[in-house]
Design a protein around this motif. Structure first.
Motif, PDB file in Angstrom:
ATOM      1  N   VAL A   3       0.855  -1.184   0.000  1.00  0.00           N
ATOM      2  CA  VAL A   3       0.000   0.000   0.000  1.00  0.00           C
ATOM      3  C   VAL A   3       0.883   1.224   0.000  1.00  0.00           C
ATOM      4  O   VAL A   3       1.438   1.622   1.027  1.00  0.00           O
ATOM      5  CB  VAL A   3      -0.922   0.018   1.226  1.00  0.00           C
ATOM      6  N   LEU A  34      -6.011   3.310 -10.395  1.00  0.00           N
ATOM      7  CA  LEU A  34      -6.469   1.951 -10.103  1.00  0.00           C
ATOM      8  C   LEU A  34      -7.907   1.652 -10.544  1.00  0.00           C
ATOM      9  O   LEU A  34      -8.136   0.679 -11.246  1.00  0.00           O
ATOM     10  CB  LEU A  34      -6.270   1.624  -8.623  1.00  0.00           C
ATOM     11  N   PRO A  35      -8.884   2.503 -10.145  1.00  0.00           N
ATOM     12  CA  PRO A  35     -10.242   2.165 -10.586  1.00  0.00           C
ATOM     13  C   PRO A  35     -10.362   2.075 -12.098  1.00  0.00           C
ATOM     14  O   PRO A  35     -11.072   1.196 -12.614  1.00  0.00           O
ATOM     15  CB  PRO A  35     -11.103   3.301 -10.028  1.00  0.00           C
ATOM     16  N   TYR A  36      -9.640   2.933 -12.802  1.00  0.00           N
ATOM     17  CA  TYR A  36      -9.722   2.877 -14.264  1.00  0.00           C
ATOM     18  C   TYR A  36      -9.111   1.586 -14.790  1.00  0.00           C
ATOM     19  O   TYR A  36      -9.613   0.971 -15.725  1.00  0.00           O
ATOM     20  CB  TYR A  36      -9.017   4.091 -14.884  1.00  0.00           C
ATOM     21  N   LEU A  38      -9.017  -1.188 -13.216  1.00  0.00           N
ATOM     22  CA  LEU A  38      -9.943  -2.277 -12.899  1.00  0.00           C
ATOM     23  C   LEU A  38     -11.068  -2.374 -13.933  1.00  0.00           C
ATOM     24  O   LEU A  38     -11.544  -3.444 -14.250  1.00  0.00           O
ATOM     25  CB  LEU A  38     -10.545  -2.066 -11.505  1.00  0.00           C
ATOM     26  N   LEU A  39     -11.477  -1.205 -14.433  1.00  0.00           N
ATOM     27  CA  LEU A  39     -12.593  -1.201 -15.372  1.00  0.00           C
ATOM     28  C   LEU A  39     -12.153  -1.419 -16.809  1.00  0.00           C
ATOM     29  O   LEU A  39     -12.973  -1.728 -17.675  1.00  0.00           O
ATOM     30  CB  LEU A  39     -13.331   0.140 -15.309  1.00  0.00           C
TER      31      LEU A  39
END
Lengths: 329, 279
Positions: A3, A34-36, A38-39
């Protein structure tokens, strides 16, 4: 995996700490990315398989795309709105057939969704309380949902055969209801045949969703209503149905889209060309594109179909508050 | 509250009729698959005149059923695995992070659910052919093309269900895992995924059934070597005759794996729907 984005305790209070350290900056970039990431796979695939083809489909609808241009579709001459005007010229054969197919599909969808919902809801309400054999029945009811479409629909096609099918055997030979064995897969009866198969196949999904929705209704509500003297019917009307409303709103929309776009059922039941009385729009467009090799007109019809579905869905979502929440996710 | 008698009777009648309606084709499938050919060619009979397992032997040689079976297994299996993994990542991203474009993403992905398959069949066919010509990767006619297509069919529904499911997993759990030294992906696979197993199983069942039962793209995008069951079953109808007993036997054989798997896992499906689709 470490992290890197966790701020160290007390770091902020350190004198002379001006701005984030490089390590923390990459951490923040990573956290934002990160969220991008993941998607990304989902997005790429939806783009490749749904959105890009849709855009190409829209372009194709403005072209005169016949079999001569399939190898190099970019070279097909522009048609402007010709494909559209051909499709909506309801006095000419093409437009007339499309309009007919559209009305057949609407009637079919309303009846099928209505019956699926009704059967599913009644069955789920009857099976809300435990009784002996409930688990077994639930498994049985899910069989039409689990069977592969083609296997199930081929069996129905066999049952609807004029000379060696079960339906005529029962209606004509055993009950004597008809003077002569009827045709079920051609002529006007084909609408009934298609509807029966569609309801048989579709209602278990409604059953499943409504059953799941029923589990969320607190038992105390019924107990309180019973103390107040509400009978079975009143409890269903005052508690069960209102509590199911958000579930039903999603359910009906999903059933509507699936039924309206259904290709598999009519295709397996009737083959490439459905009888006029059961000429669902997806088969009609398939026929217009692949059998008569006129992809431009087929694309124009598809685009209009999509616009229609978008408008109907939009209106539906605006009318139901649940829709707004679903879109917010 | 004790249910009134009339309720019990109406329930009994309704459920009996419904069971009959549901099981009728199953009975026809099973009984016809055990009949000799002259029996299924003539007038329908409730009770077979003679039982034979001949159709179950002949189905494998009339058409290359085993090959179709393997093709369907590979395509549906691969599409399911890919779809579930991709949906897990996407749903985790949406349920755990705030970011720009989140709403656009969910709306876009969900709205692809409403596209009629016929709308992108031909364009997709052209795209696959062009990619094949440009890169040498054979997408058209190959299993990969079909896998790619099928996995996107179940993806929107899977993402939607898993978002709901992941949101029902308390956020404190994966935050605690991250404090203990897991990365976001570590937290996903060690905490969120195990807690969401019913939802994931439900999504996998849905994805597999979608791929196993698809007909339209299977009929356009496959060739002799990659043909799936959805198209292969047509082979029992010849120009002159339909081997109905073999059709029924083959239908039963291709149905058994999915139906058995589904009935075994249906508890998960119901649990998944409760948490995912309903909330």
């Amino acid at each position: 995996m470490t992290v890197t984005a966790q701020p160290a305790v007390g770091e902020e209070a350190l004198p002379g700490a001006t701005g984030p350290t490089p390590r923390r900056r990459t951490g923040r970039v990573r956290r934002i990315a990160l969220p991008y990431l993941l998607l990304l796979p989902a997005l790429l695939l939806e783009l490749l398989v749904h959105l890009v083809p849709m855009v190409i489909g829209i372009v194709m609808s403005f072209k005169e795309l016949t079999q001569f241009y399939i190898r190099d579709w970019g070279a097909a001459p522009w048609a402007g709105f010709d494909n559209y005007s051909l499709s909506v010229d309801f006095d000419a054969p093409v437009g007339e057939a499309l309009l007919h197919s559209f009305f057949v599909t609407c009637a079919f969808t309303v009846l099928s969704v209505g019956l699926c919902w009704l059967l599913g809801t009644v069955a789920a309400v009857y099976m809300q309380e435990t009784f002996r054999g409930r688990g077994f029945l639930r498994a049985v009811f899910l069989i039409p949902y689990a069977l592969p479409v083609y296997a199930a629909v081929i069996t129905w096609a066999f049952m609807f055969q004029r000379d060696n099918g079960l339906v005529n055997h029962v209606l004509h030979d055993q009950l004597g209801l008809t003077d002569s064995p009827s045709f079920w897969l051609i002529g006007d009866n084909s609408f009934v045949a298609l509807l029966v198969v569609s309801v048989w196949k579709g209602w278990p999904f409604a059953f499943l969703i409504v059953m799941a929705g029923l589990q969320n209704i607190p038992k105390e509500l019924y107990e309180a209503a019973a103390i107040d003297g509400a009978g079975m019917v009143q409890q269903i009307r005052r508690i069960t149905l209102p509590s199911l409303r958000p579930v039903n709103q999603v359910l009906v929309l999903v059933l509507f889209l699936w039924t309206f776009n259904d290709f598999n059922t009519p295709y397996v039941l009737f083959g490439q060309a459905a009888p006029e009385a059961a000429d669902l729009i997806s088969i009609h467009i398939y026929q217009s594109s692949f059998v008569t090799w006129n992809f431009g007109t087929g694309s124009a019809m598809s685009v209009m179909l999509l616009l229609f579905l978008l408008v109907v869905t939009g209106i539906y979502l605006v009318l139901t508050s649940r829709g707004r929440r679903a879109a917010d996710v | 509250m004790a249910a009134p008698r009339s309720f019990l009777w109406s329930r009994r009648i309704f459920l009996t009729l419904l069971t009959g309606f549901v099981l009728l084709p199953v009975y026809v499938m099973l009984s016809s698959s055990l009949k000799p050919l002259q029996d299924v060619s003539g007038e329908f009979r409730w009770v077979p005149s003679g039982l034979t397992i001949r159709p179950y032997i002949d189905i494998w040689s009339t058409v290359p059923l085993a090959k179709y079976f393997v093709n369907s297994l590979i395509v549906a299996g691969a599409a399911t695995v890919c779809s579930v993994v991709i949906a897990i990542f996407a749903a985790y991203g949406v349920s755990r992070y705030r970011f720009r474009g989140k709403r656009l993403f969910t709306v876009t992905v969900l709205s692809t659910q409403m596209f009629p398959g016929i709308l992108f069949l031909l364009p997709l066919f052209l795209i696959y052919v062009n990619i094949g010509n440009a890169t040498g990767i054979a997408l058209f006619g190959s299993r990969i093309g079909l896998i790619l297509t099928y996995l996107t069919f179940s993806l929107p529904f899977s993402i939607w269900m898993l978002i709901g499911y992941f949101e029902s997993v308390p956020r404190d759990l994966d935050e605690a895992a991250m404090v203990d030294g897991c990365g976001p992906l570590g937290a996903l696979f060690r905490v969120v995924v195990p807690a969401a197993v019913p939802g994931i199983v439900a999504v996998a069942v849905y994805a597999f059934m979608t791929a196993w039962g698809e007909v339209l793209f299977a009929s356009v995008m496959t060739n002799d070597t990659t043909r799936t069951l959805a198209v292969g079953l047509k082979g029992y109808a010849t120009q002159n005759d339909v081997y109905w007993n073999q059709v029924m036997a083959a239908s039963l054989v291709v149905s058994v794996p999915v139906v058995a798997g589904f009935l075994l896992l249906q508890r998960y499906l119901v649990a998944g729907l409760t948490a995912g689709a309903v909330k």
